[in-house]
Motif scaffolding. Sequence first.
Motif, PDB file in Angstrom:
ATOM      1  N   ASP A 584       0.844  -1.199   0.000  1.00  0.00           N
ATOM      2  CA  ASP A 584       0.000   0.000   0.000  1.00  0.00           C
ATOM      3  C   ASP A 584       0.875   1.244   0.000  1.00  0.00           C
ATOM      4  OD1 ASP A 584       0.606   0.666   2.870  1.00  0.00           O
ATOM      5  OD2 ASP A 584      -0.496  -1.182   3.227  1.00  0.00           O
ATOM      6  N   GLY A 585       0.224   2.387  -0.113  1.00  0.00           N
ATOM      7  CA  GLY A 585       0.960   3.644  -0.126  1.00  0.00           C
ATOM      8  C   GLY A 585       1.729   3.896   1.150  1.00  0.00           C
ATOM      9  N   GLY A 586       1.276   3.299   2.264  1.00  0.00           N
ATOM     10  CA  GLY A 586       1.970   3.468   3.528  1.00  0.00           C
ATOM     11  C   GLY A 586       3.321   2.775   3.535  1.00  0.00           C
ATOM     12  N   ASN A 587       3.342   1.456   3.242  1.00  0.00           N
ATOM     13  CA  ASN A 587       4.617   0.726   3.339  1.00  0.00           C
ATOM     14  C   ASN A 587       5.473   0.835   2.090  1.00  0.00           C
ATOM     15  OD1 ASN A 587       3.435  -1.164   1.553  1.00  0.00           O
ATOM     16  ND2 ASN A 587       2.732  -2.458   3.226  1.00  0.00           N
ATOM     17  N   ARG A 588       4.913   1.271   0.963  1.00  0.00           N
ATOM     18  CA  ARG A 588       5.699   1.381  -0.265  1.00  0.00           C
ATOM     19  C   ARG A 588       6.228   2.798  -0.515  1.00  0.00           C
ATOM     20  NH1 ARG A 588       7.609  -3.450  -1.537  1.00  0.00           N
ATOM     21  NH2 ARG A 588       6.003  -4.989  -2.002  1.00  0.00           N
ATOM     22  N   VAL A 589       5.549   3.810  -0.002  1.00  0.00           N
ATOM     23  CA  VAL A 589       5.920   5.188  -0.324  1.00  0.00           C
ATOM     24  C   VAL A 589       6.201   6.004   0.937  1.00  0.00           C
ATOM     25  CG1 VAL A 589       5.171   7.343  -1.405  1.00  0.00           C
ATOM     26  CG2 VAL A 589       4.618   5.154  -2.484  1.00  0.00           C
ATOM     27  N   VAL A 590       5.214   6.108   1.825  1.00  0.00           N
ATOM     28  CA  VAL A 590       5.332   7.017   2.962  1.00  0.00           C
ATOM     29  C   VAL A 590       6.415   6.561   3.942  1.00  0.00           C
ATOM     30  CG1 VAL A 590       4.116   8.076   4.897  1.00  0.00           C
ATOM     31  CG2 VAL A 590       2.917   7.716   2.724  1.00  0.00           C
ATOM     32  N   LEU A 591       6.374   5.299   4.369  1.00  0.00           N
ATOM     33  CA  LEU A 591       7.340   4.820   5.354  1.00  0.00           C
ATOM     34  C   LEU A 591       8.782   4.842   4.829  1.00  0.00           C
ATOM     35  CD1 LEU A 591       5.328   1.919   7.008  1.00  0.00           C
ATOM     36  CD2 LEU A 591       6.031   4.061   8.087  1.00  0.00           C
ATOM     37  N   ARG A 597      14.447   9.958   5.729  1.00  0.00           N
ATOM     38  CA  ARG A 597      14.612  11.275   6.353  1.00  0.00           C
ATOM     39  C   ARG A 597      14.960  11.189   7.836  1.00  0.00           C
ATOM     40  NH1 ARG A 597      11.434  15.475   5.060  1.00  0.00           N
ATOM     41  NH2 ARG A 597      12.425  16.363   6.915  1.00  0.00           N
ATOM     42  N   GLY A 598      14.828  10.012   8.431  1.00  0.00           N
ATOM     43  CA  GLY A 598      15.084   9.886   9.864  1.00  0.00           C
ATOM     44  C   GLY A 598      13.900  10.312  10.710  1.00  0.00           C
ATOM     45  N   ILE A 599      12.695  10.162  10.187  1.00  0.00           N
ATOM     46  CA  ILE A 599      11.467  10.512  10.926  1.00  0.00           C
ATOM     47  C   ILE A 599      10.867   9.223  11.463  1.00  0.00           C
ATOM     48  CG2 ILE A 599       9.166  11.531  10.747  1.00  0.00           C
ATOM     49  CD1 ILE A 599      10.267  13.264   8.435  1.00  0.00           C
ATOM     50  N   TYR A 600      10.800   9.096  12.780  1.00  0.00           N
ATOM     51  CA  TYR A 600      10.381   7.833  13.390  1.00  0.00           C
ATOM     52  C   TYR A 600       9.128   7.962  14.239  1.00  0.00           C
ATOM     53  CZ  TYR A 600      15.144   6.959  11.934  1.00  0.00           C
ATOM     54  OH  TYR A 600      16.296   6.869  11.194  1.00  0.00           O
ATOM     55  N   ARG A 601       8.466   9.103  14.186  1.00  0.00           N
ATOM     56  CA  ARG A 601       7.174   9.235  14.836  1.00  0.00           C
ATOM     57  C   ARG A 601       6.410  10.373  14.164  1.00  0.00           C
ATOM     58  NH1 ARG A 601       6.949   8.971  19.913  1.00  0.00           N
ATOM     59  NH2 ARG A 601       4.844   9.809  20.079  1.00  0.00           N
ATOM     60  N   LEU A 602       5.095  10.314  14.263  1.00  0.00           N
ATOM     61  CA  LEU A 602       4.234  11.365  13.721  1.00  0.00           C
ATOM     62  C   LEU A 602       3.432  11.964  14.863  1.00  0.00           C
ATOM     63  CD1 LEU A 602       2.939   9.569  10.486  1.00  0.00           C
ATOM     64  CD2 LEU A 602       4.556  11.482  10.580  1.00  0.00           C
ATOM     65  N   ASP A 603       3.334  13.285  14.863  1.00  0.00           N
ATOM     66  CA  ASP A 603       2.554  13.946  15.914  1.00  0.00           C
ATOM     67  C   ASP A 603       1.058  13.824  15.657  1.00  0.00           C
ATOM     68  OD1 ASP A 603       4.689  15.520  17.635  1.00  0.00           O
ATOM     69  OD2 ASP A 603       5.262  15.709  15.534  1.00  0.00           O
ATOM     70  N   GLY A 604       0.676  13.698  14.399  1.00  0.00           N
ATOM     71  CA  GLY A 604      -0.735  13.538  14.084  1.00  0.00           C
ATOM     72  C   GLY A 604      -0.939  12.958  12.703  1.00  0.00           C
ATOM     73  N   ILE A 621       1.046   2.164   8.466  1.00  0.00           N
ATOM     74  CA  ILE A 621       1.715   3.247   9.185  1.00  0.00           C
ATOM     75  C   ILE A 621       1.522   3.100  10.687  1.00  0.00           C
ATOM     76  CG2 ILE A 621       1.628   5.746   9.603  1.00  0.00           C
ATOM     77  CD1 ILE A 621       1.112   6.013   6.554  1.00  0.00           C
ATOM     78  N   PHE A 622       0.314   2.748  11.108  1.00  0.00           N
ATOM     79  CA  PHE A 622       0.068   2.582  12.547  1.00  0.00           C
ATOM     80  C   PHE A 622       0.918   1.451  13.132  1.00  0.00           C
ATOM     81  CE2 PHE A 622      -4.544   4.230  11.915  1.00  0.00           C
ATOM     82  CZ  PHE A 622      -4.046   5.511  11.730  1.00  0.00           C
ATOM     83  N   SER A 623       1.163   0.404  12.330  1.00  0.00           N
ATOM     84  CA  SER A 623       1.924  -0.739  12.845  1.00  0.00           C
ATOM     85  C   SER A 623       3.425  -0.467  12.910  1.00  0.00           C
ATOM     86  CB  SER A 623       1.669  -1.972  11.970  1.00  0.00           C
ATOM     87  OG  SER A 623       2.210  -1.788  10.671  1.00  0.00           O
ATOM     88  N   GLU A 624       3.898   0.551  12.176  1.00  0.00           N
ATOM     89  CA  GLU A 624       5.335   0.801  12.099  1.00  0.00           C
ATOM     90  C   GLU A 624       5.788   2.020  12.887  1.00  0.00           C
ATOM     91  OE1 GLU A 624       7.906  -0.772  10.545  1.00  0.00           O
ATOM     92  OE2 GLU A 624       6.602  -2.438  10.034  1.00  0.00           O
ATOM     93  N   LEU A 625       4.929   3.024  13.028  1.00  0.00           N
ATOM     94  CA  LEU A 625       5.352   4.289  13.631  1.00  0.00           C
ATOM     95  C   LEU A 625       4.484   4.648  14.833  1.00  0.00           C
ATOM     96  CD1 LEU A 625       6.009   6.804  10.703  1.00  0.00           C
ATOM     97  CD2 LEU A 625       7.690   5.616  12.080  1.00  0.00           C
ATOM     98  N   PRO A 626       5.073   5.210  15.881  1.00  0.00           N
ATOM     99  CA  PRO A 626       4.260   5.798  16.950  1.00  0.00           C
ATOM    100  C   PRO A 626       3.542   7.053  16.419  1.00  0.00           C
ATOM    101  CG  PRO A 626       6.561   5.480  17.634  1.00  0.00           C
ATOM    102  CD  PRO A 626       6.511   5.279  16.160  1.00  0.00           C
ATOM    103  N   VAL A 627       2.272   7.169  16.736  1.00  0.00           N
ATOM    104  CA  VAL A 627       1.459   8.312  16.312  1.00  0.00           C
ATOM    105  C   VAL A 627       0.744   8.856  17.540  1.00  0.00           C
ATOM    106  CG1 VAL A 627      -0.431   9.087  14.837  1.00  0.00           C
ATOM    107  CG2 VAL A 627       1.136   7.321  14.006  1.00  0.00           C
TER     108      VAL A 627
END
Length: 808
Positions: A584-591, A597-604, A621-627
């Motif tokens: 999906d776009g989450g694991n193929r593009v966004v993650l 970039r070294g971004i390991y969490r999302l604020d929102g 995304i929810f399974s890979e990154l703290p949100v």
Amino acid sequence: MRSLLIGFAVGIGLLQTRASLPDSSGLWLLFATILALLLVASRLDSSLQRIVTRLAGGMCAGFLWAALLAGHYLADELPKQLEGEDLLLVGMIDSLPFRFAQGQRFNFAIEHAQSNGQEVVLPHRVALSWYSTLHDEELQPAEVQPGERWQLKVHMQRPHGTANIGGFDYEVWLLEQDLRATGAVRNDVSSQMLNRRLDRFVWSFRNVIASLRAGMRDRILSALPDKKYAGVIVALVVGDERGVGQSDWKVFNRTGIGHLIAISGLHITLIAGMFARLIYALWSRSFFTRAELPLMLPAHKAAALAGVGIGFIYVLLAGFGVPAQRTLYMLSVVGVAMWTGRIASVSHIACIALGLVLLLDPWAVLWPGFWLSFGCVAIILFATVGRGRAHRADPLDPGNRRQRLWAWCKAEGHTQMALTLGLVPLTVLLFGEISVISPVANAIAIPLISFVVTPLALLGSVLPAPVSVWLLECAHFLIELLAQVLTWLSELPMAVWAAPVPPFWVFCCAMAGSVWLLAPRGLPLRLVGLAGWIPLLLNSASHPPDGQMWVTAFDVGQGMAVLIETPHRRLLYDTGPAYSPESDGGNRVVLPYLHARGIYRLDGVIISHNDNDHSGGALSIFSELPVDWVATSLAYDSRIVAAAPNHRRCAAGQNWQWDAVHFEMLQPAISSYQSTKYKPNAHSCTVKISIGEQSILLAGDIEAMQEDELVNSIPDKLKSTVLLVPHHGSGTSSTLSFLQAVQPQVAIFQVGYRNRFHHPKPEVFERYGALGIVRLRSDDAGAISLKLGERLSFSEYRQSENHYWYGR
């Protein structure tokens, strides 16, 4: 020779960084330069001058060869006017088909092609998909097999993939595979009689190999029905890794053993060595006959021939990947040296293998496997060859087995340590992370997979039943046990150290430090080499300066995903589409972008509404990154809502401040959730984000009715510098009154190449142009990056990172 081959590799690498290929005059100039340099090198007396001249000549030769091959491949293209047309193809199944729940994919070698009854010229090899029809059992696709000749009705398009930082470059992969178009087999009533098998098998060397691979794969899968790790056994035997699940790859990569879950150089060397030893033992004993074979051919020559032969067969089964090629060429050079009685140094062998790999596949330099494969060889050569000879005499005494075992363990430990330390800079550059537990995991996995599982799997794939079933089940049981241990290791808190992909100068500093660290013992202060790692260890994620906001509109195909960055916070708006059950776009593009970039969490995270093209990547995304929190307009019984941390509903009037950036939710009204007359599009979370005089309006898939409500209720809040075009530019959105209220300078169309909805509609696209709005399309530009602050600036990925294979 070595300087010439190294220069050849450098020249090929330089060509792959070019935005365009040289013209014919440039090619002739390169050819003349090569002749001149080689002539000069032959007349020079200084060895250093000869090395430099040969290096330069090799660079020109590599550049010229890669340019010629690239031009030849690119010339074989699909005519633009035939994209999307009904084409009738006759040709052969030219690869090992990959079957999945929705259908199958395979390569197709075209022999004849027609459009509207007229013969047309198409690329000679294309990649096709044949999808199942969910609601009609009679229209299910037949299972194709390698070597079959088929007639198929297809729709095709030119090579195109998503283009993002950290993402997989599908277009250059297609070019490397000599696949110059992609397409889908038509699977409707009108195509039912046209799609038919013409011949069961067409004899050719390529088809025989593909058929053998398919047969071995089928034997394994039938012997291990519904077994979780059957795909791993297939990967070890025939190199087809597509059956290994994403969750399994995650464990293998986190523990650093991903290189073992395929036919690797280690496996090929092991099998070739075992077979060569067997032939040597039998040949030296004349196979227990009176033929006196060693008098006809020395046993070591027979063993070398057998080892190279079995290695060649195994590499063919592997699909001829780079690590397999490298090993085969090294084995071949060693075999030739043994036959001719010449001693070949390890560095000569490695350089010849390097030259042969790039001669056959100049695009190999673009893939991590190439750099890891030859990087391992280079590190082993530098750290081990010619060292410690004096203290080996006593341990190698034939009578002292304990000392021999201890010497072997020390040597293997030193090699593993050298590889672990030496590959740190390269691994961070390629993947942005290092498996800290890799030495432990490899110490367990290498002997188990190489010495036990792989031989069992190979024997199980060729021996008759029921012996084959027993062997394959035993191999699967061992893989299952290993996976349990690896899963436990991968879940340890410090299993992986992650870092942003470093700038090139940081990588060079770290690599220089590794070279110093692994230098011979006589060199003083070797630990000072660790100082070269300091920039790498201190490298951190970049972020906007105060008073600025960064926006990245990802190229996710037909879908939406936008990252908003303030100096200290990050918000993701939508997550892209789901392409398949595991992709999906989450694991193929966004993650991949966030990790690079070294971004390991999302604020929102805001998910505008429930359509797949906006919410398909959320669970990944929810399974890979703290949100910290998630805002959506989804129903409370949605799987995404259930998985979302700290969920809240989007509601007009919500607003918050991050740094100097103001966020305000403009739609939907909280009362609209009670109505059943609205489609999900109408509930799209619409957000305006402002910094100073600059702003961006994220409008999801709102349509004309919601646009009219906004224009009539809060027209003063709509004006924005940038507009994420509502509903991808559909005919039901982007009304003139709405655009006049927003007054954007830039409009971003997140659309898929030749998408089935035909977004953006031509009349809508022209409406933006007529108002003087700068129009950016993700299908043409790739990912779009914007910086908003005192002024607005933007860049397009396909322009800033342009390559000659990007068709614009």
